[in-house]
Scaffold this motif. Structure first.
Motif, PDB file in Angstrom:
ATOM      1  N   TYR A 128       0.828  -1.211   0.000  1.00 47.06           N
ATOM      2  CA  TYR A 128       0.000   0.000   0.000  1.00 47.06           C
ATOM      3  C   TYR A 128       0.858   1.255   0.000  1.00 47.06           C
ATOM      4  CZ  TYR A 128      -4.266   2.685   0.690  1.00 47.06           C
ATOM      5  OH  TYR A 128      -5.325   3.544   0.521  1.00 47.06           O
ATOM      6  N   GLY A 129       2.010   1.194   0.685  1.00 52.07           N
ATOM      7  CA  GLY A 129       2.910   2.341   0.689  1.00 52.07           C
ATOM      8  C   GLY A 129       3.398   2.678  -0.709  1.00 52.07           C
ATOM      9  N   THR A 130       3.724   1.649  -1.492  1.00 57.63           N
ATOM     10  CA  THR A 130       4.146   1.872  -2.882  1.00 57.63           C
ATOM     11  C   THR A 130       3.008   2.455  -3.707  1.00 57.63           C
ATOM     12  OG1 THR A 130       5.729   0.041  -2.748  1.00 57.63           O
ATOM     13  CG2 THR A 130       5.030   0.742  -4.954  1.00 57.63           C
ATOM     14  N   PHE A 131       1.796   1.946  -3.495  1.00 55.88           N
ATOM     15  CA  PHE A 131       0.633   2.458  -4.217  1.00 55.88           C
ATOM     16  C   PHE A 131       0.402   3.939  -3.909  1.00 55.88           C
ATOM     17  CE2 PHE A 131      -3.969   3.394  -3.787  1.00 55.88           C
ATOM     18  CZ  PHE A 131      -4.314   3.387  -5.125  1.00 55.88           C
ATOM     19  N   VAL A 132       0.461   4.306  -2.638  1.00 57.36           N
ATOM     20  CA  VAL A 132       0.224   5.701  -2.238  1.00 57.36           C
ATOM     21  C   VAL A 132       1.285   6.625  -2.827  1.00 57.36           C
ATOM     22  CG1 VAL A 132       0.142   7.290  -0.269  1.00 57.36           C
ATOM     23  CG2 VAL A 132      -1.038   5.097  -0.141  1.00 57.36           C
ATOM     24  N   SER A 133       2.537   6.165  -2.840  1.00 59.99           N
ATOM     25  CA  SER A 133       3.607   6.998  -3.400  1.00 59.99           C
ATOM     26  C   SER A 133       3.414   7.202  -4.901  1.00 59.99           C
ATOM     27  CB  SER A 133       4.983   6.379  -3.119  1.00 59.99           C
ATOM     28  OG  SER A 133       5.153   5.160  -3.820  1.00 59.99           O
ATOM     29  N   LYS A 134       2.869   6.197  -5.588  1.00 59.09           N
ATOM     30  CA  LYS A 134       2.587   6.337  -7.029  1.00 59.09           C
ATOM     31  C   LYS A 134       1.401   7.272  -7.253  1.00 59.09           C
ATOM     32  CE  LYS A 134       4.524   1.922  -8.587  1.00 59.09           C
ATOM     33  NZ  LYS A 134       4.247   0.594  -9.187  1.00 59.09           N
ATOM     34  N   VAL A 135       0.408   7.196  -6.367  1.00 61.07           N
ATOM     35  CA  VAL A 135      -0.738   8.095  -6.470  1.00 61.07           C
ATOM     36  C   VAL A 135      -0.278   9.548  -6.373  1.00 61.07           C
ATOM     37  CG1 VAL A 135      -2.772   8.943  -5.229  1.00 61.07           C
ATOM     38  CG2 VAL A 135      -2.524   6.505  -5.682  1.00 61.07           C
ATOM     39  N   PHE A 136       0.576   9.831  -5.417  1.00 61.63           N
ATOM     40  CA  PHE A 136       1.030  11.215  -5.247  1.00 61.63           C
ATOM     41  C   PHE A 136       1.930  11.647  -6.401  1.00 61.63           C
ATOM     42  CE2 PHE A 136       3.685  14.665  -3.814  1.00 61.63           C
ATOM     43  CZ  PHE A 136       2.782  15.479  -3.140  1.00 61.63           C
ATOM     44  N   GLY A 137       2.744  10.741  -6.897  1.00 60.75           N
ATOM     45  CA  GLY A 137       3.656  11.096  -7.969  1.00 60.75           C
ATOM     46  C   GLY A 137       5.031  11.470  -7.475  1.00 60.75           C
ATOM     47  N   GLN A 138       5.554  10.662  -6.579  1.00 60.83           N
ATOM     48  CA  GLN A 138       6.902  10.896  -6.051  1.00 60.83           C
ATOM     49  C   GLN A 138       7.903  10.977  -7.201  1.00 60.83           C
ATOM     50  OE1 GLN A 138       7.846   8.711  -2.329  1.00 60.83           O
ATOM     51  NE2 GLN A 138       9.620   7.936  -3.438  1.00 60.83           N
ATOM     52  N   ASP A 139       8.734  12.024  -7.218  1.00 61.50           N
ATOM     53  CA  ASP A 139       9.615  12.291  -8.356  1.00 61.50           C
ATOM     54  C   ASP A 139      11.056  12.501  -7.884  1.00 61.50           C
ATOM     55  OD1 ASP A 139      10.843  13.023 -10.688  1.00 61.50           O
ATOM     56  OD2 ASP A 139       9.705  14.879 -10.968  1.00 61.50           O
ATOM     57  N   PRO A 140      11.933  11.512  -8.071  1.00 62.94           N
ATOM     58  CA  PRO A 140      13.333  11.644  -7.640  1.00 62.94           C
ATOM     59  C   PRO A 140      14.090  12.748  -8.366  1.00 62.94           C
ATOM     60  CG  PRO A 140      12.771   9.341  -8.047  1.00 62.94           C
ATOM     61  CD  PRO A 140      11.650  10.161  -8.582  1.00 62.94           C
ATOM     62  N   ALA A 141      13.561  13.220  -9.498  1.00 61.26           N
ATOM     63  CA  ALA A 141      14.263  14.249 -10.270  1.00 61.26           C
ATOM     64  C   ALA A 141      13.996  15.661  -9.737  1.00 61.26           C
ATOM     65  CB  ALA A 141      13.849  14.166 -11.737  1.00 61.26           C
ATOM     66  N   ARG A 142      13.001  15.834  -8.887  1.00 61.42           N
ATOM     67  CA  ARG A 142      12.675  17.157  -8.358  1.00 61.42           C
ATOM     68  C   ARG A 142      13.712  17.605  -7.330  1.00 61.42           C
ATOM     69  NH1 ARG A 142       7.143  19.021  -9.104  1.00 61.42           N
ATOM     70  NH2 ARG A 142       7.565  20.489  -7.426  1.00 61.42           N
ATOM     71  N   VAL A 143      13.984  18.879  -7.316  1.00 67.17           N
ATOM     72  CA  VAL A 143      14.908  19.450  -6.335  1.00 67.17           C
ATOM     73  C   VAL A 143      14.159  19.649  -5.015  1.00 67.17           C
ATOM     74  CG1 VAL A 143      16.390  21.409  -5.759  1.00 67.17           C
ATOM     75  CG2 VAL A 143      16.237  20.598  -8.123  1.00 67.17           C
ATOM     76  N   THR A 144      14.738  19.197  -3.913  1.00 66.29           N
ATOM     77  CA  THR A 144      14.091  19.303  -2.607  1.00 66.29           C
ATOM     78  C   THR A 144      14.484  20.615  -1.922  1.00 66.29           C
ATOM     79  OG1 THR A 144      15.889  18.054  -1.584  1.00 66.29           O
ATOM     80  CG2 THR A 144      13.957  16.806  -2.314  1.00 66.29           C
ATOM     81  N   PRO A 145      13.692  21.042  -0.911  1.00 67.89           N
ATOM     82  CA  PRO A 145      13.941  22.336  -0.262  1.00 67.89           C
ATOM     83  C   PRO A 145      15.338  22.498   0.334  1.00 67.89           C
ATOM     84  CG  PRO A 145      11.769  21.517   0.329  1.00 67.89           C
ATOM     85  CD  PRO A 145      12.443  20.427  -0.432  1.00 67.89           C
ATOM     86  N   VAL A 146      15.952  21.400   0.793  1.00 62.57           N
ATOM     87  CA  VAL A 146      17.265  21.530   1.413  1.00 62.57           C
ATOM     88  C   VAL A 146      18.308  22.045   0.420  1.00 62.57           C
ATOM     89  CG1 VAL A 146      18.105  19.179   0.943  1.00 62.57           C
ATOM     90  CG2 VAL A 146      18.856  20.380   3.005  1.00 62.57           C
ATOM     91  N   ASN A 165      16.384  13.839  -1.356  1.00 59.62           N
ATOM     92  CA  ASN A 165      15.750  13.351  -2.572  1.00 59.62           C
ATOM     93  C   ASN A 165      14.382  12.774  -2.245  1.00 59.62           C
ATOM     94  OD1 ASN A 165      15.125  11.420  -4.891  1.00 59.62           O
ATOM     95  ND2 ASN A 165      17.027  12.334  -5.622  1.00 59.62           N
ATOM     96  N   GLU A 166      13.419  13.007  -3.139  1.00 60.39           N
ATOM     97  CA  GLU A 166      12.054  12.516  -2.887  1.00 60.39           C
ATOM     98  C   GLU A 166      11.967  11.000  -2.821  1.00 60.39           C
ATOM     99  OE1 GLU A 166       8.927  13.963  -5.320  1.00 60.39           O
ATOM    100  OE2 GLU A 166       9.065  16.025  -4.597  1.00 60.39           O
ATOM    101  N   ARG A 167      12.912  10.296  -3.422  1.00 61.48           N
ATOM    102  CA  ARG A 167      12.815   8.832  -3.403  1.00 61.48           C
ATOM    103  C   ARG A 167      12.979   8.266  -1.988  1.00 61.48           C
ATOM    104  NH1 ARG A 167      17.870   9.369  -6.054  1.00 61.48           N
ATOM    105  NH2 ARG A 167      19.641   8.700  -4.787  1.00 61.48           N
ATOM    106  N   HIS A 168      13.474   9.081  -1.070  1.00 61.52           N
ATOM    107  CA  HIS A 168      13.637   8.628   0.313  1.00 61.52           C
ATOM    108  C   HIS A 168      12.402   8.924   1.176  1.00 61.52           C
ATOM    109  CE1 HIS A 168      17.752   7.979  -0.783  1.00 61.52           C
ATOM    110  NE2 HIS A 168      18.017   9.258  -0.916  1.00 61.52           N
ATOM    111  N   ALA A 169      11.386   9.553   0.566  1.00 57.51           N
ATOM    112  CA  ALA A 169      10.231   9.993   1.356  1.00 57.51           C
ATOM    113  C   ALA A 169       9.416   8.823   1.897  1.00 57.51           C
ATOM    114  CB  ALA A 169       9.349  10.911   0.515  1.00 57.51           C
TER     115      ALA A 169
END
Length: 489
Positions: free
Chosen positions: A18-36, A261-265
């Motif tokens: 379910y965690g993988t499903f929810v992350s796909k629903v949101f659209g987790q994007d490792p290419a996006r620059v994070t606030p840090v 990185n968003e992939r660690h979220a």
């Protein structure tokens, strides 16, 4: 022991499936620059290793809830185990992950700003005040129990008052210093102690497997005051941090400011909540197993606090050294929620006042009033603080879930993943506020001479859930109409 093992496996599977499903629903994007990377300031926006962020998030959200809350909540019977498992997978972890992701996409914004962006300026201002006061309340609440436990482990000269002073001084330092200077260095140690405790107690559950209760044996409420404390809504508020807790969403933005990185979220936000659910599951089973049953557990707690029972379980099952390490883990849980609660209060206040926090003078200007308010609240009896914290905490989860639902709807994503938990938690929280002794019943009985019946409270809870659902449906139709007009133009 079969049902305990199944519940444990379900929690783990929930993270991966379910965690993988929810992350796909949101659209987790490792290419996006994070606030840090865009707002690095060396204080709050500090890049940290993912394993440290996980431990900090886990310890931030753990507090006393998955231990003391699970021990008290398991007296509602086997239903408590089901709530820990399914509440964690489908409500709590989703709530924590998506609030963290929304903060990541909003430059690390604190919870009131996230909620306000979806629900409007009026709600934003209410959330600013409400969240700030709740954070100060958490800071005050999570001083007493670790002080009691430390007092048990140290000479009589180092009494409860001494440890309250020490813990509060630590809270002040943790609030003011850069996140990597104190929190980033101490949390791995605290985390190891807490994980040692959980693994040790779970091992002993399997050693004593014959005494572990099976979930399918009599789902009735096992509390002696079952009529005054029905499973709905009381259990769902008693077991908060082990299933879903609004407090967690105030902590997710703090770690969103450190994530590289968003992939660690998903491991940080969804994974930390699942880990907390596992801890709650372990302690719920341990309490019943150690005392010998639900009736025996209630008798044990009648003459002692949950802290005393935790101390007894740890020492008898893990020995002298293991018991001390386990107790240190239990002590670390509330301390590492109290310090980051006050730190979060600083960030919330700084966000809505627009005060940058890079300079120590700016941090002091925001933090000193928070410390003063926290000290004043600490003068209120602990029992009263904890009662009001419980339902305030779940009110926050309701606001957060509805805000995430609106966000998902506006981005054309399957909003039902938070809408269903939002509806349920609305019904739970409103019913609790009407029915619980510390809710409206205290006002009506003391000043108007009558009490609100259970049936009336449930009707109010269901009515509130229906009303908010209808308002959401109207807003969805308005958004769809606006989009249709824009496409026509």
């Amino acid at each position: 022991m079969i049902s305990f093992s199944v519940a444990l496996l379900l929690l783990i599977a929930g993270y991966f499936v379910y965690g993988t499903f929810v992350s796909k629903v949101f659209g987790q994007d490792p290419a996006r620059v994070t606030p840090v990377h865009t707002h690095a300031d060396g204080v709050d926006f500090v890049e940290l290793p993912t394993w440290k962020i996980f431990l900090i998030q886990f310890l931030n959200i753990a507090g006393l809830g998955p231990i003391f809350g699970a021990i008290m909540g398991v007296m509602f019977g086997p239903a408590a185990f089901l709530w820990i498992v399914f509440g964690t997978i489908f409500a709590g972890a989703v709530h924590d992950y998506l609030s963290g992701m929304m903060s990541l996409r909003s430059d690390g914004a604190s919870l009131p700003e996230i909620v306000g962006a979806q629900l409007g300026g009026g709600v934003k201002n209410v959330m600013r005040v409400f969240s700030l006061l709740l954070m100060i309340l958490v800071g005050a609440v999570f001083v007493y129990n670790p002080a009691d436990l430390l007092g048990m482990l140290t000479p009589s000269s180092l009494d409860r008052t001494f440890w309250i002073v020490v813990i509060f001084a630590y809270y002040m330092l943790a609030t003011l210093l850069p996140i990597d200077k104190l929190i980033g260095k101490l949390y791995p140690v605290f985390g190891l102690a807490l994980l040692f405790m959980a693994v040790g107690i779970m091992t002993m559950l399997y050693v004593n497997s014959g005494s572990v209760p099976e979930m399918w044996h009599d789902f009735s409420n096992r509390r002696l005051d079952a009529d005054a404390a029905p499973i709905f809504p009381m259990m769902f508020v008693s077991i908060a941090c082990g299933a879903i807790s609004g407090f967690h969403a105030t902590q997710s933005p703090m770690m969103a400011r450190c994530l590289k990185n968003e992939r660690h979220a998903r491991p940080v936000f969804y994974g930390a909540m699942v880990t907390e659910g596992i801890v709650a599951l372990i302690w719920a089973a341990a309490a019943v197993t150690f005392t010998g049953g639900y009736t025996e557990l209630q008798q044990a707690l009648a003459g002692a606090t949950p802290a005393t029972l935790v101390n007894d379980i740890s020492k008898e099952w893990l020995g002298a050294v293991g018991g001390v390490l386990a107790i240190l883990g239990v002590i670390a849980a509330p301390i590492t929620s109290g310090d980051t609660a006050l730190r979060s209060a600083r960030l919330i206040a700084a966000d809505f006042m627009g005060i940058k926090q890079k300079k120590i003078a700016s941090r002091l200007m925001v933090s000193v009033p928070i410390f003063v308010l926290c000290f004043i609240i600490m003068l209120v009896p602990y029992e009263a603080l904890w009662r009001y914290f419980a339902w305030c905490n779940q009110v926050l989860s309701v606001f957060t879930l509805w805000a995430i639902t609106v966000y998902l709807m506006r981005h054309s994503k399957p909003y039902w993943i938070t809408m269903i938990p939002a509806m349920f938690m609305t019904a739970v929280t409103v019913t609790y506020i009407f029915f619980a002794p510390e809710g409206f019943n205290s006002l009506t009985s003391n000043f108007l001479g009558f009490t609100i019946s259970y049936e009336t409270a449930v009707a109010a809870g269901l009515g509130a859930a229906l009303l908010l659902t209808l308002l959401f449906a109207r807003h969805r139709r308005a958004c769809a109409a606006s989009l249709s007009v824009a496409e026509t133009d």
